[in-house]
Design an enzyme around this catalytic site. Structure first.
Site, mmCIF file in Angstrom:
data_model
loop_
_atom_site.group_PDB
_atom_site.id
_atom_site.type_symbol
_atom_site.label_atom_id
_atom_site.label_comp_id
_atom_site.label_asym_id
_atom_site.label_seq_id
_atom_site.Cartn_x
_atom_site.Cartn_y
_atom_site.Cartn_z
ATOM 1 N N SER A 52 -13.754 -3.832 6.186
ATOM 2 C CA SER A 52 -13.478 -3.030 7.383
ATOM 3 C C SER A 52 -12.011 -3.101 7.798
ATOM 4 C CB SER A 52 -14.360 -3.495 8.543
ATOM 5 O OG SER A 52 -15.723 -3.299 8.255
ATOM 6 N N GLY A 230 -17.448 -0.571 7.465
ATOM 7 C CA GLY A 230 -16.371 -0.111 6.598
ATOM 8 C C GLY A 230 -15.124 0.244 7.381
ATOM 9 N N GLY A 232 -11.512 2.647 8.397
ATOM 10 C CA GLY A 232 -11.032 4.014 8.587
ATOM 11 C C GLY A 232 -11.793 4.805 9.635
ATOM 12 N N CYS A 258 -21.792 -0.914 12.469
ATOM 13 C CA CYS A 258 -20.368 -0.612 12.661
ATOM 14 C C CYS A 258 -20.025 0.813 12.210
ATOM 15 C CB CYS A 258 -19.520 -1.672 11.956
ATOM 16 S SG CYS A 258 -17.858 -1.827 12.645
ATOM 17 N N LEU A 259 -19.340 0.995 11.076
ATOM 18 C CA LEU A 259 -19.033 2.341 10.606
ATOM 19 C C LEU A 259 -20.325 3.103 10.341
ATOM 20 C CD1 LEU A 259 -16.746 4.321 9.845
ATOM 21 C CD2 LEU A 259 -16.816 3.391 7.528
ATOM 22 N N ASN A 300 -15.604 -5.816 15.034
ATOM 23 C CA ASN A 300 -14.426 -5.403 14.277
ATOM 24 C C ASN A 300 -14.455 -3.902 14.099
ATOM 25 O OD1 ASN A 300 -12.423 -4.833 12.426
ATOM 26 N ND2 ASN A 300 -13.574 -5.617 10.687
ATOM 27 N N GLY A 302 -12.156 -0.061 15.313
ATOM 28 C CA GLY A 302 -11.099 0.637 16.040
ATOM 29 C C GLY A 302 -11.518 2.007 16.519
ATOM 30 N N PHE A 303 -12.780 2.386 16.205
ATOM 31 C CA PHE A 303 -13.330 3.661 16.646
ATOM 32 C C PHE A 303 -14.635 3.395 17.380
ATOM 33 C CE2 PHE A 303 -10.496 4.733 13.259
ATOM 34 C CZ PHE A 303 -9.994 6.002 13.557
ATOM 35 N N HIS A 344 -21.436 -6.786 14.592
ATOM 36 C CA HIS A 344 -21.850 -7.379 13.325
ATOM 37 C C HIS A 344 -22.878 -8.489 13.524
ATOM 38 C CE1 HIS A 344 -18.961 -5.442 10.534
ATOM 39 N NE2 HIS A 344 -18.272 -5.288 11.649
ATOM 40 N N GLU A 346 -24.588 -9.960 11.303
ATOM 41 C CA GLU A 346 -24.537 -10.967 10.236
ATOM 42 C C GLU A 346 -23.625 -12.122 10.602
ATOM 43 O OE1 GLU A 346 -21.018 -8.394 9.465
ATOM 44 O OE2 GLU A 346 -23.080 -8.053 10.087
#
Length: 374
Positions: A52, A230, A232, A258-259, A300, A302-303, A344, A346
């Site tokens: 990520s 992940g 981006g 997350c992503l 973690n 940024g979006f 996360h 995990e």
């Protein structure tokens, strides 16, 4: 005893601000990426190998990095994924008995350029005020104008598709092939500890590349589907979004982290946006709105997904919120076997408050499989 490098280095931000430091070891180098910071007090090895973080220059807020070395069993991927490291005090010596090697040797093996002796408290305060932005770290301290020109050519993280850079090229299997249930996982930057958590719950996982279709994932006849974390911007991931739509339409269990959470939101018509700083650390407070309980979480990203659009979506329910800024931390579909979280569970390293989500996914798979048989 190893001694710190005396080689001068700089951190140049996209707005022209410069922070001074020294190169780790005796290496010369230059590295570009989006600068961000992580507040975790431990777990630097897991952070550096988390897909990520691909394309990002990592600022560690903990004052000492490297003091417990590295261990081959504590990586989250096939190698270092950050673009570069920025820290205050870099420990060339380590004292943990079960460490395999020093952090310096680990980073050298992975060809990662790092700088230390940076005033990270001032740097983090600056990023908090001005937002995450592109930057460069370099020992080429006499050619700032040339570095500025190269930095201006580095693409913004907003609109940048990076999942293809970290995803597996070919499908592979993880876990016990004799497990009761099967999971098809879409790898858009998956972490090893996610696979460990799925596998230890009586499931056998087949991991597919980022652009795999629903037909490819379903041909294995899985009992459930998973979309990973992940790097981006999620919006350019049209293949993954279309695959998520098809999984949702099938009615099968789907879990996203997350992503993957953002991809599921986009598949439901909810937009995403780039955050001012993002959330990166292992002590982020989240409230589970279904139980009323609080969770300390590892994060973690940024979006984030648009909260107003989520609330207005008749098919979605917000299940978790981040207590620092009230951003959406989890959703579920009201009429489908689909849920996701922005953080996360995990948690490697980090708190284990949210590990129940893997149990929840397993129970959903078991329930759905039982209903199909009956």
């Amino acid at each position: 005893m190893k001694y710190k490098s005396k080689r001068r280095a700089i951190l140049l931000l996209a707005d022209g601000t410069i922070f001074h430091g020294k190169a780790v070891g005796d290496k010369e180098g230059t590295a570009f990426g989006e600068v961000c910071f992580n507040t975790g007090m431990t777990g630097y090895q897991e952070i550096f190998t988390d897909p990520s973080y691909f394309g990002q220059l990592m600022v560690t807020t903990n004052a000492h990095i490297g003091n417990y070395g590295t261990n081959a069993n504590e990586i989250e991927s096939d190698g270092v994924k950050i673009a570069g490291l920025i820290c205050k005090n870099f420990s060339y010596n380590y004292s943990r008995p079960d460490a395999d090697t020093s952090l310096e040797d680990f980073l050298n093996k992975n060809n990662l350029f790092s700088i230390s002796d940076v005033d990270t408290r001032a740097l983090v305060n600056y990023i908090r005020d001005n937002g995450a932005m592109n930057a460069v770290i370099s020992t080429d301290v006499e050619n700032v104008s040339a570095l500025k020109k190269k930095l201006a050519e580095v693409p913004s993280m907003e609109g940048l598709e990076l999942a293809s850079k970290v995803s597996t090229k070919e499908p592979y299997y993880y876990g016990d092939e004799n497990a009761t249930y099967r999971i098809s996982a879409l790898d858009i930057g998956i972490k090893k500890n996610i696979l460990r958590n799925l596998a230890k719950r009586d499931t056998y996982i087949k991991v597919f590349p980022y652009n795999a279709t629903f037909e490819e994932l379903s041909a294995w006849q899985p009992d459930g589907y998973f979309i990973s974390n992940g790097p981006g911007d999620p919006e350019p991931l049209s293949d993954a979004i279309n695959t998520a739509k098809d999984i949702i339409a099938s009615g099968n269990p789907l879990f996203g982290i997350c992503l993957g959470h953002q991809v599921i939101a986009l598949a439901n018509g909810v937009s995403t946006y780039k955050m001012h700083n993002g959330h990166r650390g292992i002590n982020h407070p989240v409230k589970n709105l279904l139980t009323g309980k609080g969770e300390i979480t590892s994060q973690n990203h940024g979006f984030a997904i648009n909260k107003e659009e989520t609330e207005a979506n008749a098919n979605l329910e917000i299940t978790h919120v981040h207590l620092n800024d009230q951003t959406v931390a989890g959703i579920r579909m009201k009429d489908k076997n689909v849920f996701s979280v922005q953080y996360h569970p995990e948690a490697s390293p980090g708190p284990h408050d949210a590990e129940y989500l893997f149990d929840q996914f397993y129970d959903l798979i078991k329930k759905t499989a039982t209903e199909k048989v009956s």
